[in-house]
Design a protein around this motif. Structure first.
Motif, PDB file in Angstrom:
ATOM      1  N   VAL A   1     -15.976  42.212 -17.878  1.00  0.00           N
ATOM      2  CA  VAL A   1     -15.661  42.036 -16.454  1.00  0.00           C
ATOM      3  C   VAL A   1     -16.779  42.634 -15.599  1.00  0.00           C
ATOM      4  N   ILE A   2     -17.230  43.837 -15.955  1.00  0.00           N
ATOM      5  CA  ILE A   2     -18.309  44.490 -15.204  1.00  0.00           C
ATOM      6  C   ILE A   2     -19.582  43.656 -15.293  1.00  0.00           C
ATOM      7  N   SER A   3     -19.886  43.154 -16.476  1.00  0.00           N
ATOM      8  CA  SER A   3     -21.065  42.318 -16.672  1.00  0.00           C
ATOM      9  C   SER A   3     -20.981  41.041 -15.846  1.00  0.00           C
ATOM     10  N   TRP A   4     -19.814  40.410 -15.825  1.00  0.00           N
ATOM     11  CA  TRP A   4     -19.625  39.186 -15.044  1.00  0.00           C
ATOM     12  C   TRP A   4     -19.885  39.446 -13.563  1.00  0.00           C
ATOM     13  N   LEU A   5     -19.388  40.574 -13.053  1.00  0.00           N
ATOM     14  CA  LEU A   5     -19.527  40.887 -11.632  1.00  0.00           C
ATOM     15  C   LEU A   5     -20.947  41.285 -11.257  1.00  0.00           C
TER      16      LEU A   5
ATOM     17  N   ARG B   1     -17.835  35.857  -7.087  1.00  0.00           N
ATOM     18  CA  ARG B   1     -16.974  36.981  -6.711  1.00  0.00           C
ATOM     19  C   ARG B   1     -16.255  36.707  -5.403  1.00  0.00           C
ATOM     20  N   ALA B   2     -16.793  35.811  -4.598  1.00  0.00           N
ATOM     21  CA  ALA B   2     -16.136  35.448  -3.338  1.00  0.00           C
ATOM     22  C   ALA B   2     -14.777  34.789  -3.585  1.00  0.00           C
ATOM     23  N   LEU B   3     -14.545  34.345  -4.817  1.00  0.00           N
ATOM     24  CA  LEU B   3     -13.254  33.742  -5.163  1.00  0.00           C
ATOM     25  C   LEU B   3     -12.180  34.807  -5.424  1.00  0.00           C
TER      26      LEU B   3
ATOM     27  N   GLN C   1     -16.935  46.491  -0.470  1.00  0.00           N
ATOM     28  CA  GLN C   1     -16.334  45.245  -0.946  1.00  0.00           C
ATOM     29  C   GLN C   1     -16.633  45.043  -2.432  1.00  0.00           C
ATOM     30  N   GLU C   2     -17.856  45.328  -2.874  1.00  0.00           N
ATOM     31  CA  GLU C   2     -18.206  45.190  -4.293  1.00  0.00           C
ATOM     32  C   GLU C   2     -17.357  46.133  -5.153  1.00  0.00           C
TER      33      GLU C   2
ATOM     34  N   LEU D   1     -12.346  35.816 -14.742  1.00  0.00           N
ATOM     35  CA  LEU D   1     -13.760  35.480 -14.543  1.00  0.00           C
ATOM     36  C   LEU D   1     -13.952  34.216 -13.706  1.00  0.00           C
ATOM     37  N   ARG D   2     -12.865  33.762 -13.102  1.00  0.00           N
ATOM     38  CA  ARG D   2     -12.885  32.632 -12.174  1.00  0.00           C
ATOM     39  C   ARG D   2     -13.543  31.395 -12.773  1.00  0.00           C
TER      40      ARG D   2
END
Length: 116
Positions: free
Chosen positions: A35-39, A71-73, A92-93, A114-115
């Motif tokens: 999750v951290i890597s995806w963001l 991430r806007a999703l 926000q991040e 991960l949207r």
């Protein structure tokens, strides 16, 4: 105006709480790292370096290799505030990450987190 205290808090000091929250609900450290890597775009080795160096949250996000545009999703409420309405970028991040960890701990499917 003074910076919020979380900005100067080391990411490494909060990371174990992210992992503990996920593991308490049957998820894994590897999923937290995913999750951290995806963001952020950090690979596993880069993430380990950030943790070892005790990088603060502000620097952690400022130096992120590739903040994910999807991430806007991420929508919803975290700490009583809608993440999509937060104006300050770093805050926000941080809240996006908090929301993703919450979704992971609640048992949401990784593809949805991960949207994809």
């Amino acid at each position: 105006m003074a910076k919020h205290r979380i900005y100067t808090t080391s990411f490494a000091s909060v990371y174990p709480f992210y992992v503990a929250k996920a593991e308490k609900k049957g998820r894994t450290k590897a999923e937290v790292d995913q999750v951290i890597s995806w963001l952020t775009g950090y690979g596993q080795e880069e993430l380990e370096t950030q943790l070892k160096e005790q990088t603060d949250f502000e620097t952690f996000f400022a130096e992120a290799p590739k903040i994910n545009p999807s991430r806007a999703l991420i929508k919803g409420v975290i700490c009583g505030v809608r993440v999509e309405d937060i104006k300050e970028r770093t805050m926000q991040e941080i809240r996006y990450l908090d929301k993703l960890i919450d979704e992971l701990a609640r048992g949401k499917a990784m593809d949805k987190i991960l949207r994809k």
